[in-house]
Design a protein around this motif. Structure first.
Motif, mmCIF file in Angstrom:
data_model
loop_
_atom_site.group_PDB
_atom_site.id
_atom_site.type_symbol
_atom_site.label_atom_id
_atom_site.label_comp_id
_atom_site.label_asym_id
_atom_site.label_seq_id
_atom_site.Cartn_x
_atom_site.Cartn_y
_atom_site.Cartn_z
ATOM 1 N N PRO A 60 0.806 -1.219 0.000
ATOM 2 C CA PRO A 60 0.000 0.000 0.000
ATOM 3 C C PRO A 60 0.845 1.278 0.000
ATOM 4 C CG PRO A 60 -0.942 -1.612 1.497
ATOM 5 C CD PRO A 60 0.389 -2.166 1.041
ATOM 6 N N GLU A 61 2.055 1.203 0.526
ATOM 7 C CA GLU A 61 2.941 2.372 0.577
ATOM 8 C C GLU A 61 3.455 2.790 -0.800
ATOM 9 O OE1 GLU A 61 3.325 -0.372 2.695
ATOM 10 O OE2 GLU A 61 2.194 0.707 4.244
ATOM 11 N N ASP A 62 3.233 1.983 -1.821
ATOM 12 C CA ASP A 62 3.685 2.305 -3.181
ATOM 13 C C ASP A 62 2.726 3.234 -3.918
ATOM 14 O OD1 ASP A 62 6.031 0.711 -3.081
ATOM 15 O OD2 ASP A 62 4.835 -1.077 -3.509
ATOM 16 N N PHE A 63 1.620 3.616 -3.282
ATOM 17 C CA PHE A 63 0.591 4.395 -3.972
ATOM 18 C C PHE A 63 1.132 5.681 -4.586
ATOM 19 C CE2 PHE A 63 -2.429 7.858 -4.177
ATOM 20 C CZ PHE A 63 -3.392 7.321 -5.012
ATOM 21 N N ASP A 64 1.873 6.484 -3.842
ATOM 22 C CA ASP A 64 2.306 7.794 -4.342
ATOM 23 C C ASP A 64 3.166 7.678 -5.596
ATOM 24 O OD1 ASP A 64 0.890 9.207 -2.408
ATOM 25 O OD2 ASP A 64 2.593 9.263 -1.028
ATOM 26 N N ASN A 66 -0.150 -17.314 -8.661
ATOM 27 C CA ASN A 66 1.286 -17.401 -8.390
ATOM 28 C C ASN A 66 2.073 -16.468 -9.316
ATOM 29 O OD1 ASN A 66 3.547 -18.374 -7.035
ATOM 30 N ND2 ASN A 66 3.895 -19.964 -8.552
ATOM 31 N N TYR A 67 1.428 -15.403 -9.764
ATOM 32 C CA TYR A 67 2.072 -14.412 -10.620
ATOM 33 C C TYR A 67 1.306 -13.106 -10.517
ATOM 34 C CZ TYR A 67 -1.705 -15.409 -13.877
ATOM 35 O OH TYR A 67 -2.941 -15.570 -14.446
ATOM 36 N N GLY A 68 1.899 -12.040 -11.078
ATOM 37 C CA GLY A 68 1.253 -10.739 -11.077
ATOM 38 C C GLY A 68 2.243 -9.650 -11.452
ATOM 39 N N MET A 69 1.901 -8.421 -11.107
ATOM 40 C CA MET A 69 2.766 -7.273 -11.365
ATOM 41 C C MET A 69 3.723 -7.069 -10.198
ATOM 42 S SD MET A 69 2.412 -5.658 -14.208
ATOM 43 C CE MET A 69 1.364 -6.231 -15.553
ATOM 44 N N TRP A 70 4.956 -6.774 -10.542
ATOM 45 C CA TRP A 70 5.960 -6.421 -9.546
ATOM 46 C C TRP A 70 6.200 -4.918 -9.564
ATOM 47 C CZ3 TRP A 70 7.592 -11.083 -12.180
ATOM 48 C CH2 TRP A 70 7.767 -12.189 -11.343
ATOM 49 N N ALA A 71 6.542 -4.383 -8.427
ATOM 50 C CA ALA A 71 7.133 -3.053 -8.360
ATOM 51 C C ALA A 71 8.590 -3.229 -8.773
ATOM 52 C CB ALA A 71 7.039 -2.496 -6.942
ATOM 53 N N LEU A 97 -3.597 -0.622 -7.775
ATOM 54 C CA LEU A 97 -2.688 -1.092 -6.724
ATOM 55 C C LEU A 97 -3.330 -2.241 -5.955
ATOM 56 C CD1 LEU A 97 -0.067 -0.848 -5.116
ATOM 57 C CD2 LEU A 97 -1.158 0.973 -3.780
ATOM 58 N N ASP A 98 -4.592 -2.079 -5.571
ATOM 59 C CA ASP A 98 -5.298 -3.148 -4.864
ATOM 60 C C ASP A 98 -5.347 -4.417 -5.707
ATOM 61 O OD1 ASP A 98 -5.724 -1.321 -2.809
ATOM 62 O OD2 ASP A 98 -7.822 -0.934 -3.367
ATOM 63 N N LYS A 99 -5.579 -4.247 -7.018
ATOM 64 C CA LYS A 99 -5.631 -5.391 -7.938
ATOM 65 C C LYS A 99 -4.272 -6.077 -8.031
ATOM 66 C CE LYS A 99 -6.583 -6.466 -12.786
ATOM 67 N NZ LYS A 99 -6.889 -5.896 -14.098
ATOM 68 N N HIS A 100 -3.186 -5.280 -8.108
ATOM 69 C CA HIS A 100 -1.837 -5.868 -8.165
ATOM 70 C C HIS A 100 -1.569 -6.721 -6.926
ATOM 71 C CE1 HIS A 100 -1.166 -3.492 -11.650
ATOM 72 N NE2 HIS A 100 -0.670 -2.420 -11.076
ATOM 73 N N ILE A 101 -1.935 -6.215 -5.773
ATOM 74 C CA ILE A 101 -1.705 -6.940 -4.513
ATOM 75 C C ILE A 101 -2.569 -8.191 -4.454
ATOM 76 C CG2 ILE A 101 -1.970 -6.798 -2.002
ATOM 77 C CD1 ILE A 101 -1.191 -3.760 -2.305
ATOM 78 N N GLN A 102 -3.847 -8.062 -4.786
ATOM 79 C CA GLN A 102 -4.783 -9.180 -4.713
ATOM 80 C C GLN A 102 -4.438 -10.273 -5.718
ATOM 81 O OE1 GLN A 102 -8.850 -8.067 -5.427
ATOM 82 N NE2 GLN A 102 -9.630 -10.129 -5.076
ATOM 83 N N HIS A 103 -3.973 -9.879 -6.903
ATOM 84 C CA HIS A 103 -3.669 -10.863 -7.950
ATOM 85 C C HIS A 103 -2.608 -11.848 -7.459
ATOM 86 C CE1 HIS A 103 -2.620 -12.518 -11.913
ATOM 87 N NE2 HIS A 103 -3.842 -12.172 -12.229
#
Length: 177
Positions: free
Chosen positions: A16-20, A58-63, A47-53
């Motif tokens: 969640p801290e990655d929002f800004d 077993n995959y998704g978006m990375w920061a 952002l919520d979708k990235h975390i939930q995915h």
């Protein structure tokens, strides 16, 4: 949850801290020229979708983090292509980090993760035909043009790579679980 280290990058899960930082990227008209700039609410939903995915798959978006500075410079990873069951490679990078090979580096690591860890059989990528930088990354990582298509209300070029046709390189790839 898995993270990846490459020569210059660390790919980690969003928090969640990655929002800004994400909002700064998603609201930048130049960065989002071929996607669409997002409001604060749309960024929060992404952002919520990235975390939930990641929690559901077993995959998704990375920061994407620069190792030398610790700064988040974009996102890269895998998601579902709109209205399909296909897995799509996607990325967005801060414009001050364009033309340094970082999108390619993160995308190569993402393909390795998709094929070696998730055991996907095929990964697709799409781009606006005018987005020559993105098309260049897609071709550089070994994906092949298949067709013109329409996704996300846009005409795009559609690329694919199958696991049996993919050739991993010897670039640094350290998986941490």
């Amino acid at each position: 949850m898995p993270e990846i280290e490459t020569a210059r990058l660390r790919l980690r899960h969003f928090t969640p801290e990655d929002f800004d930082v994400l909002y700064r990227l998603y609201s930048d008209a130049e960065v989002m020229k071929y996607l669409s700039p997002r409001t604060r609410e749309q960024t929060q939903a992404s952002l919520d979708k990235h975390i939930q995915h990641w929690q559901e798959n077993n995959y998704g978006m990375w920061a994407v983090i620069r190792k030398d500075s610790g700064k988040m410079i974009g996102r890269c990873g895998l998601g579902l292509l709109e209205n399909t069951s296909e897995i799509e490679l996607g990325y967005v990078f801060d414009k001050s980090y364009w033309r340094m090979g970082l999108g390619t580096e993160a995308s190569v690591a993402t393909l390795k993760y998709g094929f070696l860890e998730v055991k996907l059989n095929r990964i697709v990528a799409i781009a606006h035909p005018q987005n020559l930088a993105s098309v260049g990354v897609i071709e550089k990582i070994g994906m092949k043009y298949e067709k013109n298509a329409r996704f996300y209300n846009s005409d795009v070029v559609y690329y694919t790579v199958a696991r049996q046709e993919w050739h991993p390189d010897d670039s640094l790839y350290i998986l941490q679980t």
